[in-house]
Design an enzyme around this catalytic site. Sequence first.
Site, PDB file in Angstrom:
ATOM      1  N   ASP A  13       0.812  -1.218   0.000  1.00 18.09           N
ATOM      2  CA  ASP A  13       0.000   0.000   0.000  1.00 18.09           C
ATOM      3  C   ASP A  13       0.843   1.265   0.000  1.00 18.09           C
ATOM      4  OD1 ASP A  13      -2.286  -1.621   0.227  1.00 18.09           O
ATOM      5  OD2 ASP A  13      -2.000  -1.724   2.384  1.00 18.09           O
ATOM      6  N   LYS A  16       1.992   2.163  -4.961  1.00 22.01           N
ATOM      7  CA  LYS A  16       2.698   1.652  -6.147  1.00 22.01           C
ATOM      8  C   LYS A  16       1.865   1.829  -7.411  1.00 22.01           C
ATOM      9  CE  LYS A  16       3.220  -2.427  -4.349  1.00 22.01           C
ATOM     10  NZ  LYS A  16       2.689  -2.135  -3.001  1.00 22.01           N
ATOM     11  N   ASN A  38      -4.869 -10.614  -4.222  1.00 19.23           N
ATOM     12  CA  ASN A  38      -4.731  -9.975  -2.901  1.00 19.23           C
ATOM     13  C   ASN A  38      -4.270  -8.524  -3.066  1.00 19.23           C
ATOM     14  OD1 ASN A  38      -2.254 -10.888  -3.867  1.00 19.23           O
ATOM     15  ND2 ASN A  38      -1.432 -11.465  -1.876  1.00 19.23           N
ATOM     16  N   GLY A  40      -4.103  -4.691  -4.614  1.00 16.27           N
ATOM     17  CA  GLY A  40      -5.095  -3.726  -5.070  1.00 16.27           C
ATOM     18  C   GLY A  40      -4.364  -2.460  -5.458  1.00 16.27           C
ATOM     19  N   HIS A  41      -4.181  -2.253  -6.744  1.00 21.96           N
ATOM     20  CA  HIS A  41      -3.443  -1.076  -7.201  1.00 21.96           C
ATOM     21  C   HIS A  41      -4.430  -0.017  -7.683  1.00 21.96           C
ATOM     22  CE1 HIS A  41       0.470  -3.546  -7.803  1.00 21.96           C
ATOM     23  NE2 HIS A  41       0.201  -3.294  -6.548  1.00 21.96           N
ATOM     24  N   ARG A 143       3.940 -29.064  -5.307  1.00 19.88           N
ATOM     25  CA  ARG A 143       3.917 -29.671  -6.645  1.00 19.88           C
ATOM     26  C   ARG A 143       2.627 -30.436  -6.936  1.00 19.88           C
ATOM     27  NH1 ARG A 143       9.434 -32.106  -5.123  1.00 19.88           N
ATOM     28  NH2 ARG A 143       8.243 -32.000  -3.197  1.00 19.88           N
ATOM     29  N   GLN A 223       2.381  -5.928  -3.126  1.00 19.93           N
ATOM     30  CA  GLN A 223       2.692  -5.970  -1.691  1.00 19.93           C
ATOM     31  C   GLN A 223       4.000  -5.214  -1.419  1.00 19.93           C
ATOM     32  OE1 GLN A 223       1.899  -9.468  -3.038  1.00 19.93           O
ATOM     33  NE2 GLN A 223      -0.197  -8.777  -2.858  1.00 19.93           N
ATOM     34  N   THR A 299      -9.694  -4.925   0.516  1.00 22.74           N
ATOM     35  CA  THR A 299     -10.653  -5.394   1.526  1.00 22.74           C
ATOM     36  C   THR A 299     -11.409  -4.256   2.206  1.00 22.74           C
ATOM     37  OG1 THR A 299      -8.928  -5.306   3.205  1.00 22.74           O
ATOM     38  CG2 THR A 299      -9.226  -7.417   2.069  1.00 22.74           C
TER      39      THR A 299
END
Length: 423
Positions: A13, A16, A38, A40-41, A143, A223, A299
């Site tokens: 946050d 970016k 996950n 959020g830009h 895997r 992130q 969120t």
Amino acid sequence: MANTILVGTQWGDEGKGKIIDVLTDEADVVVRTQGGNNAGHTVFVRGEKYILHLIPSGILRPGKLCVIGNGVVVNPLSLISEIETLEKLGVRIGRKLLISDAAHVALPFHPKLDEAREKAKGKKRIGTTKRGIGPAYADKASRVGIRMGDLVDAERFPELLRERMREARRILALYGLRPPPYRRTLDAYAEAAERLRPMVTNTVVRLHREIAKGKRFLFEGAQGTYLDIDHGTYPYVTSSNTTAGGACAGSGVPPAKIDSVVGVMKAYTTRVGEGPFPTESEEISQALHAMGREFGATTGRPRRCGWFDAVLVRQAVKINGVDRLAITNVDGLDAFDRIRVCVGYRLGNRRLDWVPSRAADLAACRPVYREFPGWKQDTSGARAWEELPAACRRYLESLAELVGARPAIVSVGPDREQTIRLD
Ligand code: IMP
């Protein structure tokens, strides 16, 4: 601009999305290399707000190739809804978006498992975004994951999904839960596969072709450094390498092709979710929330806020090899009488100038502050360095000196225009 990796130097946050948007102007190819929905830009273009979770923000500019690299975990349903939202807003996707056939697929039981594990942890929860990111990356590392190339293989996918859900059923049963029905999942994912198939390709080959043509790359980190699975405040982290090295692993572009690393940092600090945060401050949290700032883009959760932590960012500059800084949300500090900056930690009777790797040690660190006078002036209209108040310039210069990198961009508001370039 040469090939540039953009990373967050704090807990995500950092703003970016906006900086990526500004730098995209000088890039031909924009690549996401880790994380999933996950992230959020948030990008504002001429007053219009766009929140992007999986699609590189380069999509908002005409003529840019956008790539979701092999290091990303893709939830196909949320990707499609993002594509549809953008199309409704008049953004043309066309052939601009490519998805790696080696990127892993987030399946419907991943968020369920994420949520169940968080619940079981009680007070020790991580505070995840509940998008199933941890369980999807766990499948990759174990895997047993399904990749985008498998998703779009109509012959193989039904059996792969059936197998995967067999085990998922046993795991979820440990938490008294059941996965969504197989048939429903298959139908939804098969439909998504039809839509996404033309975009799924071997992006490593394509990216190297672009390199050969001399195209300029921007790697869009998601992130932040202290959410990195290795370098972050483990276990209060996400499940990917959010640091600069992750960009190479998550795209197949080698380190030797990287020319610059831009580190984005807020002029203060925020964090969403649980985990240590030495400079957290009720005063700054309340003030920023009262201004309507610092609510999570994914969120909507109020972010925890605190003073700028130079120890944290100095180490992030080293881990990522940051050579240019983008300092954001400077206008968030406009109203403060005095501004504090953490320049060291005290842990017991020791003084530290580095970040301990154990979360418990970081939680026990007490910040050593240096105080700066506030500028008490609106900076959101500044468009040049000289237009910033003198106290603000001194504050920003001190931050850059403390963390050991050169400021290249200063952001004084969410809009593209509210940007000061120093390079
Ligand atoms: P996860 O990535 O959903 O597993 O969440 C793990 C931790 O990373 C939690 O503290 C989240 O709040 C945090 N996190 C994940 N994505 C972002 C992001 O884009 N910005 C800020 N924090 C994030």
